[in-house]
Design an enzyme around this catalytic site. Structure first.
Site, PDB file in Angstrom:
ATOM      1  N   VAL A   1     -21.247  12.577 -15.044  1.00 23.16           N
ATOM      2  CA  VAL A   1     -21.718  11.484 -14.503  1.00 23.16           C
ATOM      3  C   VAL A   1     -23.195  11.601 -13.748  1.00 23.16           C
ATOM      4  CG1 VAL A   1     -21.185   9.603 -12.431  1.00 23.16           C
ATOM      5  CG2 VAL A   1     -19.472  10.458 -14.115  1.00 23.16           C
TER       6      VAL A   1
ATOM      7  N   TYR B   1     -39.361   6.273 -28.231  1.00 22.57           N
ATOM      8  CA  TYR B   1     -38.292   5.433 -29.274  1.00 22.57           C
ATOM      9  C   TYR B   1     -38.667   3.998 -28.404  1.00 22.57           C
ATOM     10  CZ  TYR B   1     -34.378   2.650 -29.837  1.00 22.57           C
ATOM     11  OH  TYR B   1     -33.121   1.810 -30.191  1.00 22.57           O
TER      12      TYR B   1
ATOM     13  N   SER C   1     -34.743  -3.650 -28.995  1.00 23.99           N
ATOM     14  CA  SER C   1     -33.837  -2.630 -27.789  1.00 23.99           C
ATOM     15  C   SER C   1     -34.393  -3.187 -26.466  1.00 23.99           C
ATOM     16  CB  SER C   1     -33.953  -1.343 -27.983  1.00 23.99           C
ATOM     17  OG  SER C   1     -33.530  -0.546 -26.803  1.00 23.99           O
TER      18      SER C   1
ATOM     19  N   LYS D   1     -40.230   0.425 -30.496  1.00 22.48           N
ATOM     20  CA  LYS D   1     -39.593  -0.735 -30.284  1.00 22.48           C
ATOM     21  C   LYS D   1     -40.964  -1.889 -30.261  1.00 22.48           C
ATOM     22  CE  LYS D   1     -35.545   0.166 -31.860  1.00 22.48           C
ATOM     23  NZ  LYS D   1     -35.094  -0.314 -33.220  1.00 22.48           N
TER      24      LYS D   1
END
Length: 331
Positions: free
Chosen positions: A216, A148, A124, A152
């Site tokens: 947003v 996370y 990723s 990786k």
């Protein structure tokens, strides 16, 4: 010979299954179904009129995994399996390490034992953290901003430090940017569990009435319209990169960014979605979200030059296909 897909019932794994079915390439899927189910694979079976070999197995269960390697003539492995929610990883770092890193250690042990010829790891762009420069190339420093992302990096290191992958296996580490879109007029797509963290699944939830408006997060970034910029890649372009990587039998480790190579802001994505699907997306500007970077997009020159891969789908395609899938879910 057969390709093993770990996590093959998930969003990207199921689209890889679709592409392998198109090419009549033999494969077997293992998935513990923690954050997926077999519904996508069942749709593919009906569409292609072909049974998909599926086994509900956790990759940490070495005994059960060994039976898969013994039963099928596996010559290649594409490793998708893993928990992938950044926010959840912050709250559950031990769970993520055990599932993602320890699980990969177990798989790697079997890959080496069975002398697998091709291995592809689903990494990723989160490994890069806050960009030092743009666009991000494969030599960009690694600095994860979440457990996370660190998972990786740790798994990449397990692969890179293992002599097997350097000398006896054609090994590819693919660093994804932001996979979106869906397959074949919305036949299968992304089914998020819980409230999605990513833009497109949440946007689809808004237009389908699950959420009242799109949040947003920030409109005061130093971008063209003040909203964050990301590199969105159609999931079918992404899985095609895996297929091309699978066909490259050069021994050793190669690392590739897989992205469109273009940045798209949140507001640009909203406008593109509204235009192509002729639908209004209500939204509200919220404060910046902690951990979000301003801009992140790929330098994808390397994968183009070495594997002759290029993205075929644009943002309009992504918005159209994702919306078609969301409408199929309502039926």
């Amino acid at each position: 010979m057969t390709t093993l897909l770990t996590g093959g019932a998930g969003f990207i794994g199921s689209h890889m299954s679709a592409l392998l079915l198109e090419y009549e390439h033999d494969f077997v899927v293992v998935d513990n179904l923690t954050n997926s189910d077999v519904s996508q694979l069942k749709k593919l079976e009906k569409f292609f009129k072909k049974k998909i070999p599926f086994h509900k197995i956790d990759i940490r269960d070495k005994s059960s995994m060994k039976t898969i390697f013994d039963r099928y003539e596996i010559d290649s492995v594409i490793h998708f399996a893993g928990l992938k929610a950044v926010n959840e990883s912050v709250n559950e770092p031990k769970l993520y390490h055990d599932n993602n890193v320890v699980g990969s250690e177990c798989l790697i042990e079997l890959v080496c034992k069975y002398n697998i010829k091709n291995f592809i790891f689903s990494s990723s762009a989160t490994v890069y953290g806050e960009p030092v420069y743009l666009p991000i190339d494969e030599d960009h420093p690694l600095k994860a901003m979440s457990p996370y992302g660190q998972n990786k990096i740790d798994i990449e290191k397990l692969i890179i430090d293992n002599p097997f992958f350097n000398t006896r296996c054609a090994t590819k580490i693919l660093r994804y940017f932001n996979p979106v879109g869906a397959y074949n007029n919305g036949l299968i797509g992304e089914i998020p569990r819980g409230i999605p963290n990513n833009l497109m699944p949440y946007l689809l939830g808004v237009v389908n009435g699950t959420y009242p408006y799109l949040q947003v997060f920030g409109d005061d970034y130093k971008t063209n319209d003040g909203t964050p910029i990301r590199d969105y890649i159609h999931v079918m372009d992404l899985v095609e990169a895996h297929l091309m990587a699978l066909q490259d039998n050069k021994l050793g480790i190669d690392i590739y960014n897989v992205g469109n190579g273009k940045g798209v802001s949140v507001m640009e994505m909203i406008k593109a979605f509204e235009k192509v699907n002729k639908i209004e997306v209500p939204y509200k500007i919220m404060p910046r979200r902690e951990g979000d970077v301003e801009s992140c997009y790929a330098n994808n020159k390397k994968i183009g030059e070495v594997l002759n891969w290029k993205a075929k789908h644009n943002i309009s395609d992504i918005c159209k296909d994702a919306y078609l899938f969301s409408q199929q879910l309502k039926k």
